[in-house]
Design an enzyme around this catalytic site. Structure first.
Site, mmCIF file in Angstrom:
data_model
loop_
_atom_site.group_PDB
_atom_site.id
_atom_site.type_symbol
_atom_site.label_atom_id
_atom_site.label_comp_id
_atom_site.label_asym_id
_atom_site.label_seq_id
_atom_site.Cartn_x
_atom_site.Cartn_y
_atom_site.Cartn_z
ATOM 1 N N ASN A 51 0.060 -4.198 -6.345
ATOM 2 C CA ASN A 51 -0.360 -4.204 -4.934
ATOM 3 C C ASN A 51 -0.334 -5.607 -4.332
ATOM 4 O O ASN A 51 -0.606 -5.775 -3.151
ATOM 5 C CB ASN A 51 -1.768 -3.591 -4.779
ATOM 6 C CG ASN A 51 -2.855 -4.490 -5.329
ATOM 7 O OD1 ASN A 51 -2.600 -5.331 -6.176
ATOM 8 N ND2 ASN A 51 -4.069 -4.317 -4.855
ATOM 9 N N LYS A 59 3.543 0.968 -4.017
ATOM 10 C CA LYS A 59 2.991 0.254 -5.180
ATOM 11 C C LYS A 59 3.768 0.479 -6.479
ATOM 12 O O LYS A 59 3.815 -0.391 -7.323
ATOM 13 C CB LYS A 59 1.536 0.681 -5.411
ATOM 14 C CG LYS A 59 0.563 0.206 -4.355
ATOM 15 C CD LYS A 59 -0.853 0.558 -4.779
ATOM 16 C CE LYS A 59 -1.853 0.396 -3.670
ATOM 17 N NZ LYS A 59 -3.217 0.670 -4.099
ATOM 18 N N THR A 73 0.861 -1.179 0.000
ATOM 19 C CA THR A 73 0.000 0.000 0.000
ATOM 20 C C THR A 73 0.899 1.231 0.000
ATOM 21 O O THR A 73 2.123 1.117 -0.178
ATOM 22 C CB THR A 73 -1.021 -0.081 1.167
ATOM 23 O OG1 THR A 73 -1.902 1.029 1.069
ATOM 24 C CG2 THR A 73 -0.368 -0.104 2.539
ATOM 25 N N GLY A 124 -15.888 3.484 -1.609
ATOM 26 C CA GLY A 124 -14.861 2.543 -2.053
ATOM 27 C C GLY A 124 -14.603 1.335 -1.165
ATOM 28 O O GLY A 124 -13.651 0.587 -1.414
ATOM 29 N N ASP A 158 -6.377 -3.849 -7.904
ATOM 30 C CA ASP A 158 -7.237 -2.676 -7.661
ATOM 31 C C ASP A 158 -8.310 -2.532 -8.746
ATOM 32 O O ASP A 158 -9.465 -2.184 -8.443
ATOM 33 C CB ASP A 158 -6.393 -1.388 -7.607
ATOM 34 C CG ASP A 158 -5.727 -1.202 -6.244
ATOM 35 O OD1 ASP A 158 -6.206 -1.789 -5.248
ATOM 36 O OD2 ASP A 158 -4.723 -0.467 -6.179
HETATM 37 P P1 NAP Z 1 -2.316 9.632 -5.566
HETATM 38 O O1 NAP Z 1 -1.496 8.788 -6.490
HETATM 39 O O2 NAP Z 1 -1.636 10.485 -4.565
HETATM 40 O O3 NAP Z 1 -3.240 10.585 -6.505
HETATM 41 C C1 NAP Z 1 -4.031 11.580 -5.925
HETATM 42 C C2 NAP Z 1 -4.969 12.173 -6.972
HETATM 43 O O4 NAP Z 1 -5.825 13.101 -6.322
HETATM 44 C C3 NAP Z 1 -4.256 12.942 -8.089
HETATM 45 O O5 NAP Z 1 -4.958 12.806 -9.299
HETATM 46 C C4 NAP Z 1 -4.340 14.384 -7.569
HETATM 47 O O6 NAP Z 1 -4.304 15.343 -8.586
HETATM 48 C C5 NAP Z 1 -5.727 14.380 -6.958
HETATM 49 N N1 NAP Z 1 -5.901 15.444 -5.979
HETATM 50 C C6 NAP Z 1 -5.288 15.545 -4.775
HETATM 51 N N2 NAP Z 1 -5.717 16.657 -4.138
HETATM 52 C C7 NAP Z 1 -6.598 17.272 -4.985
HETATM 53 C C8 NAP Z 1 -7.348 18.458 -4.920
HETATM 54 N N3 NAP Z 1 -7.278 19.254 -3.833
HETATM 55 N N4 NAP Z 1 -8.151 18.778 -5.949
HETATM 56 C C9 NAP Z 1 -8.241 17.970 -7.023
HETATM 57 N N5 NAP Z 1 -7.527 16.829 -7.169
HETATM 58 C C10 NAP Z 1 -6.705 16.491 -6.157
HETATM 59 O O7 NAP Z 1 -3.363 8.739 -4.764
HETATM 60 P P2 NAP Z 1 -4.012 7.364 -5.215
HETATM 61 O O8 NAP Z 1 -3.217 6.242 -4.677
HETATM 62 O O9 NAP Z 1 -4.294 7.441 -6.668
HETATM 63 O O10 NAP Z 1 -5.378 7.400 -4.365
HETATM 64 C C11 NAP Z 1 -6.418 8.283 -4.721
HETATM 65 C C12 NAP Z 1 -7.615 8.076 -3.800
HETATM 66 O O11 NAP Z 1 -8.156 6.772 -3.991
HETATM 67 C C13 NAP Z 1 -7.261 8.171 -2.314
HETATM 68 O O12 NAP Z 1 -8.294 8.856 -1.675
HETATM 69 C C14 NAP Z 1 -7.198 6.734 -1.868
HETATM 70 O O13 NAP Z 1 -7.533 6.617 -0.503
HETATM 71 C C15 NAP Z 1 -8.263 6.103 -2.745
HETATM 72 N N6 NAP Z 1 -8.031 4.673 -2.987
HETATM 73 C C16 NAP Z 1 -9.006 3.805 -2.582
HETATM 74 C C17 NAP Z 1 -8.838 2.453 -2.808
HETATM 75 C C18 NAP Z 1 -9.905 1.498 -2.373
HETATM 76 O O14 NAP Z 1 -9.652 0.280 -2.330
HETATM 77 N N7 NAP Z 1 -11.096 1.954 -2.072
HETATM 78 C C19 NAP Z 1 -7.677 1.966 -3.443
HETATM 79 C C20 NAP Z 1 -6.722 2.891 -3.836
HETATM 80 C C21 NAP Z 1 -6.905 4.244 -3.597
HETATM 81 P P3 NAP Z 1 -2.910 15.997 -9.062
HETATM 82 O O15 NAP Z 1 -2.311 15.056 -10.062
HETATM 83 O O16 NAP Z 1 -3.327 17.263 -9.622
HETATM 84 O O17 NAP Z 1 -2.056 16.136 -7.826
#
Ligand code: NAP
Length: 309
Positions: A113, A92, A88, A269, A128
């Site tokens: 993952n 990843k 996690t 999610g 995922d």
């Molecule tokens: P990540 O790689 O850090 O990507 C974050 C994303 O959010 C990027 O596209 C970023 O945009 C955007 N973002 C962050 N702050 C923002 C804001 N203030 N306004 C608009 N966009 C914003 O994270 P990730 O691993 O992809 O995870 C993303 C989300 O999915 C998290 O909330 C995580 O908890 C969730 N998730 C859930 C599961 C599940 O099993 N349910 C699995 C994986 C992830 P920029 O590129 O512009 O920074």
């Protein structure tokens, strides 16, 4: 000394000192203390043990591993016969360069993952996308095949979602992100896939106009993780036949609250989390795994009301 406590958070220094039993599994992350994966997996293992004694010595642990220690950690887990590892945040992507083989899906998604022990090292998979696909179907009755999808985000979770949408044969995929460069990178991957021509990029501040009457919006941004975060889009711009899935499952997000108030079907999610975990355990165990048992355990660990699906 044998490590029996699957609730504890271990560190790399525990690896040589403690015996983690015959068939250990683990999640590696930083921070990882709040991960519900041990609760979900150990509940599923308990269920498997009831019908098959080969799972008697299987246990799932939690390890706090910092980003700079992953390269050292993976050979150690391999040496200590950890059959399977979940990765996690923040491991990843980095793990891709540290393992011996990556599945085609993992390669496209740019992240793994799920690692599986093999004589010479670990093989990597990404569950995922499967978790999302199965969660959408179970919670919202949405099949990605022929669906119109608006996907928000371009990080790791959005990449997995976008690749899965194309693999499943969605009709149209609109991907929006705050930072154009990251969006561009995701679009290059998607456009390189068979069927990827159905994908279009947009700035997250401008939802595409002329959306069809029905479709699904998936939030894969981290906006909503903090209490008080606004919704990433104005849900009033979505036609009334749309459904909304937010990958965030804790806390309840403004996006889902506002979509729900507009009368749209919504889901969080949690189902994605559960199904990606169930798939990982199926890969390790080569047997069917009860997602229901994992869901109950996850709800309990997160102190959420139990779900009966
Ligand atoms: P990540 O790689 O850090 O990507 C974050 C994303 O959010 C990027 O596209 C970023 O945009 C955007 N973002 C962050 N702050 C923002 C804001 N203030 N306004 C608009 N966009 C914003 O994270 P990730 O691993 O992809 O995870 C993303 C989300 O999915 C998290 O909330 C995580 O908890 C969730 N998730 C859930 C599961 C599940 O099993 N349910 C699995 C994986 C992830 P920029 O590129 O512009 O920074």
């Amino acid at each position: 000394m044998t490590a029996y406590n699957t609730e504890k958070t271990y560190t790399l220094s525990d690896l040589g000192k403690l015996d983690f039993g015959g068939t250990p599994l683990a999640v590696l992350g930083h921070p990882v203390k709040h991960s519900v994966s041990p609760a979900m997996h150990n509940a599923a293992l308990q269920k498997l043990r009831a019908v098959n004694s080969r799972f008697n010595d299987w246990n799932y642990f939690r390890f706090d591993v910092e980003v700079e220690d992953l390269a050292e950690a993976l050979p150690l887990f391999h040496k200590h016969n950890f059959l399977g590892l979940n990765l996690t945040i923040p491991h990843k992507v980095q793990a891709m360069d540290l393992i011996q083989a990556v599945s085609a899906d993992g390669e496209r998604m740019g992240a793994v993952n799920t690692l599986v022990w093999d004589e010479f090292g670990y093989d990597g998979f990404n569950t995922d996308g499967y978790g999302l696909k199965t969660g959408l179907k179970g919670d919202l009755g949405v099949s990605l095949k022929d669906a119109t999808v608006v996907l928000l985000g371009s990080g790791g979770a959005a990449r997995a979602a976008a690749v899965q949408c194309i693999l499943e044969g969605c009709k149209r995929l609109y991907v929006g992100n705050r930072t154009p460069e990251r969006l561009q990178g995701l679009m290059e991957t998607v456009k390189g896939m068979r069927g990827g021509e159905c994908a279009t990029a947009f700035a997250i501040s401008e939802l595409p106009s002329n959306l069809p009457e029905a479709g699904v919006l998936i939030n894969a941004t981290s906006l909503g993780l903090k209490k008080g975060d606004p919704a990433p889009i104005d849900v009033n711009l979505l036609p009334l036949g749309w459904k909304v899935y937010d990958m965030i499952y804790n806390p309840a997000t403004k996006l889902l609250e506002e979509a729900s108030m507009r009368g749209l079907s919504v889901a969080n999610g949690l189902s994605m989390l559960v199904h990606q975990g169930a798939r990982s355990l199926e890969i390790w165990s080569h047997t069917d795994v009860s997602a229901h048992v994992m869901m109950t355990a996850a709800c309990h660990a997160l102190q959420l009301p139990p779900r009966y699906d």
